[in-house]
Design an enzyme around this catalytic site. Structure first.
Site, PDB file in Angstrom:
ATOM      1  N   ARG A 231       0.842  -1.232   0.007  1.00  0.00           N
ATOM      2  CA  ARG A 231       0.070   0.077  -0.091  1.00  0.00           C
ATOM      3  C   ARG A 231       0.973   1.097   0.004  1.00  0.00           C
ATOM      4  O   ARG A 231       1.979   1.308   0.378  1.00  0.00           O
ATOM      5  CB  ARG A 231      -0.895   0.076   1.105  1.00  0.00           C
ATOM      6  CG  ARG A 231      -2.490  -0.884   1.131  1.00  0.00           C
ATOM      7  CD  ARG A 231      -3.106  -0.216   0.018  1.00  0.00           C
ATOM      8  NE  ARG A 231      -4.398  -0.847  -0.144  1.00  0.00           N
ATOM      9  CZ  ARG A 231      -4.734  -1.825  -0.974  1.00  0.00           C
ATOM     10  NH1 ARG A 231      -3.406  -2.176  -1.754  1.00  0.00           N
ATOM     11  NH2 ARG A 231      -5.665  -2.569  -1.157  1.00  0.00           N
ATOM     12  N   ASP A 255       4.947  -0.667  -6.686  1.00  0.00           N
ATOM     13  CA  ASP A 255       3.593  -0.811  -7.292  1.00  0.00           C
ATOM     14  C   ASP A 255       2.506  -0.051  -7.015  1.00  0.00           C
ATOM     15  O   ASP A 255       1.588  -0.012  -7.562  1.00  0.00           O
ATOM     16  CB  ASP A 255       3.535  -2.280  -7.333  1.00  0.00           C
ATOM     17  CG  ASP A 255       2.273  -2.840  -8.038  1.00  0.00           C
ATOM     18  OD1 ASP A 255       2.181  -2.379  -9.335  1.00  0.00           O
ATOM     19  OD2 ASP A 255       1.351  -3.402  -7.560  1.00  0.00           O
ATOM     20  N   GLU A 260      -3.098   7.696  -5.491  1.00  0.00           N
ATOM     21  CA  GLU A 260      -3.124   6.918  -6.700  1.00  0.00           C
ATOM     22  C   GLU A 260      -4.503   7.620  -7.436  1.00  0.00           C
ATOM     23  O   GLU A 260      -5.566   7.805  -6.807  1.00  0.00           O
ATOM     24  CB  GLU A 260      -3.071   5.374  -6.370  1.00  0.00           C
ATOM     25  CG  GLU A 260      -1.790   4.839  -6.289  1.00  0.00           C
ATOM     26  CD  GLU A 260      -2.010   3.443  -6.112  1.00  0.00           C
ATOM     27  OE1 GLU A 260      -2.967   2.705  -6.238  1.00  0.00           O
ATOM     28  OE2 GLU A 260      -0.987   2.769  -5.134  1.00  0.00           O
ATOM     29  N   HIS A 278       0.494  -0.257  -9.847  1.00  0.00           N
ATOM     30  CA  HIS A 278      -0.654  -0.985  -9.067  1.00  0.00           C
ATOM     31  C   HIS A 278      -1.151  -2.268  -9.693  1.00  0.00           C
ATOM     32  O   HIS A 278      -2.408  -2.667  -9.707  1.00  0.00           O
ATOM     33  CB  HIS A 278      -2.024  -0.239  -8.586  1.00  0.00           C
ATOM     34  CG  HIS A 278      -2.426  -0.686  -7.073  1.00  0.00           C
ATOM     35  ND1 HIS A 278      -2.875   0.127  -6.144  1.00  0.00           N
ATOM     36  CD2 HIS A 278      -2.465  -1.937  -6.660  1.00  0.00           C
ATOM     37  CE1 HIS A 278      -3.238  -0.664  -5.317  1.00  0.00           C
ATOM     38  NE2 HIS A 278      -2.884  -1.787  -5.553  1.00  0.00           N
ATOM     39  N   ALA A 281      -2.201  -7.363  -8.350  1.00  0.00           N
ATOM     40  CA  ALA A 281      -3.290  -8.383  -8.638  1.00  0.00           C
ATOM     41  C   ALA A 281      -3.744  -8.412 -10.021  1.00  0.00           C
ATOM     42  O   ALA A 281      -4.597  -9.284 -10.387  1.00  0.00           O
ATOM     43  CB  ALA A 281      -4.482  -8.107  -7.664  1.00  0.00           C
TER      44      ALA A 281
END
Length: 531
Positions: A231, A255, A260, A278, A281
């Site tokens: 995070r 990342d 953001e 990001h 995932a």
């Protein structure tokens, strides 16, 4: 039919799961706050990823909402406190993208150790910069994990496969689990001092915010490689830039960022810094997995009450739900009874589980009991919000269990210590117990006195002295008020001592009825209860 709003892009296979379970869905992505507020009142469930942001204003408008499902791990975009106060269960899918995120962290570690992005860019520009990139082997280096939970443990497994030593800082990591994983459990200062590479795998909370502050980063080894796939906000980005430029940090790969989408960032353009948008995932497998998982979880909750991976409510498996349900009903009614007779509030609550019920998942039972207890004085309280409300109030809660129950197969008892009053300077205890008989909740003990009664919709509760003439006087008063008696249950300590009457009645008595009842010489306390 339950109705679910899909607020972010979701796999068609996940949508089909809702439909196959008989749940209607409507997909509306890209809604701003005002549009979401206008839309949300008609829905029982809301599915989000990271773009849709159900904040406190959305929660205030969510009159029918029961569950929010996050297809992924992070719930920064959801106001969990507001959802809890509203009684909305918030679920995430912590396992669906754990492998993908762990693999991305390892990929960034390699990219930073060998500066692959910069070398690639210069090579494709025709520079052939072979002498300009001296990398670092990761084998036999010490990897410092900040967080060794679901994702961190998977990073550890892969790092050990690369012949790395792994030291982990995680207050919730037990020594036994550390041995099982093959990692060394250390304190944060020890990790900062020893790690050649640090990677973060914790949520952003008040405790973890800025965990790698400038002060902590300055404690690290010269030549550190730093990776963050967890995070933004965990790391002081300004300090990382300064330490990259000074050479203290050899390379960093992020990342995630404090703000953001990160269209601008102080780290962008810094030498030896690698950024991805990001993507932790972002694999086909992970996106499909979390979507399918959240659809199953939400459908289970809306249709059967099963709770999985909730952040603000105890988990209840689909197998547990049928066994727990009658005891949850009993617990809620016992709590309601105790709340209604605790006129001046309370300082302490004790819940005792005896017999077979003690072996069940007791957390939802406690939540149901507290909901009933608090609803008497606070109105709209449910299983989700009740534990948080009680904790915020400062009321002490104690829970005990006993494998055997002297009389019944299962028994739940609640003891409430009421606040001190002029007539009771030390306060007093209200004690109730109940069980399940023939599938129905029954009250079997009041103030230590045994009796067996049902929870009728309207109950006249009387604490009286066991003297001749009381029952006749009570019956006459109810008759004069035109109130029919449905059930009558009595208990007493001894002949002529203290007694209890629980009278199921067919209507609520007139306003002055209790005042007249209190005037009877045998009556110590009287109250009309509703269930």
């Amino acid at each position: 039919m339950p109705k679910v709003l899909i607020g972010d892009k979701l796999s068609p296979a996940a949508v089909e799961i809702f439909h196959a379970r008989g749940i209607e869905t409507v997909t509306k992505t890209g809604l701003n706050t005002e549009e979401l507020i206008a839309e949300i009142p008609e829905y029982d469930g809301l599915v989000v990823r990271s773009a849709c942001k159900p904040n406190a204003d959305v929660m205030a408008a969510a009159t029918n909402l029961k569950v929010i499902g996050r297809a992924g791990i992070g719930v920064d975009n959801i106001d969990i406190k507001a959802a809890t106060a509203k009684g909305v269960v918030v679920m995430n899918t912590p396992f669906g993208n754990a492998i993908t995120t762990a693999e991305h962290a390892i990929a960034l570690m390699f990219a930073a150790a060998r500066q692959i992005p910069a070398a690639n860019a210069e090579t494709q520009e025709g520079k052939w910069p072979k002498s300009g990139y001296m990398g670092t082997e990761v084998s036999y280096k010490t990897l410092g994990l900040i967080g060794c939970g679901n994702i961190g443990s998977r990073v550890a497994e892969r790092a050990i496969g690369l012949k790395m030593k792994v030291a982990a800082y995680d207050p919730f990591l037990t020594e036994e689990r550390a041995v099982e994983l093959g990692v060394e459990k250390v304190e944060l200062d020890e990790l900062l001092k020893r790690a050649d590479i640090i990677t973060l795998h914790v949520p952003l909370t008040d405790q973890t915010k800025n965990v790698l502050s400038r002060e902590n980063l300055q404690k690290t080894k010269e030549g550190l490689i730093l990776v963050n796939c967890a995070r933004g906000g965990l790391v002081d980005e300004e300090a990382v830039k300064d330490l990259l430029e000074s050479g203290h940090i050899k390379a960093a790969a992020f990342d995630v960022f404090a703000v953001e989408p990160a269209k601008e960032n102080v780290l962008f353009g810094t030498k030896n810094f690698i950024a991805t948008p990001h993507l932790g995932a972002a694999t086909t497998e992970a996106q499909e997995n979390v979507a399918l998982q959240v659809a199953e979880q939400m459908a289970d909750y809306l249709l059967s009450g099963a709770v999985t991976n909730a952040l603000n409510m105890p988990s209840i498996t689909a197998e547990e739900a049928p066994r727990i349900k009658p005891f949850a009903t009993l617990a809620e009614k016992l709590g309601s009874f105790a709340g209604q007779i605790s006129d001046f509030g309370y300082d302490e609550v004790v819940i005792e589980y005896e017999g077979e019920v003690a072996d069940l998942n007791r957390k939802p039972l406690t939540a149901a009991l507290l909901a009933g207890l608090l609803r008497a004085s606070r109105g709209d309280v449910n299983m989700v919000s009740a534990p948080a409300i009680l904790a915020d109030s400062g009321v002490k809660l104690t829970e005990t269990k006993t494998e055997d129950s002297p009389v019944y197969d299962s028994l739940i008892r609640i003891k409430v210590k009421t606040k001190a009053t002029q007539n009771a300077p030390e306060g007093g205890w209200r004690t109730l117990a109940g069980t399940i008989i023939a599938g129905q909740p029954r009250i079997v003990e009041v103030k230590g006195m045994a009796l067996e009664g049902d929870f009728a919709p309207t109950v006249l509760y009387v604490n009286n002295l066991d003297k001749p003439g009381f029952i006749g006087a009570l019956g006459q008063m109810l008759g004069e008020a035109g109130i029919n008696i449905a059930t009558f249950h009595l208990g007493r300590t001894e002949a002529g001592g203290e007694a209890i009457a629980l009278v199921g009645i067919d209507a609520v008595p007139p306003a002055d009825f209790i005042e007249k009842l209190d005037a009877l010489p045998q009556v110590r306390y009287a109250k009309v209860l509703t269930f």
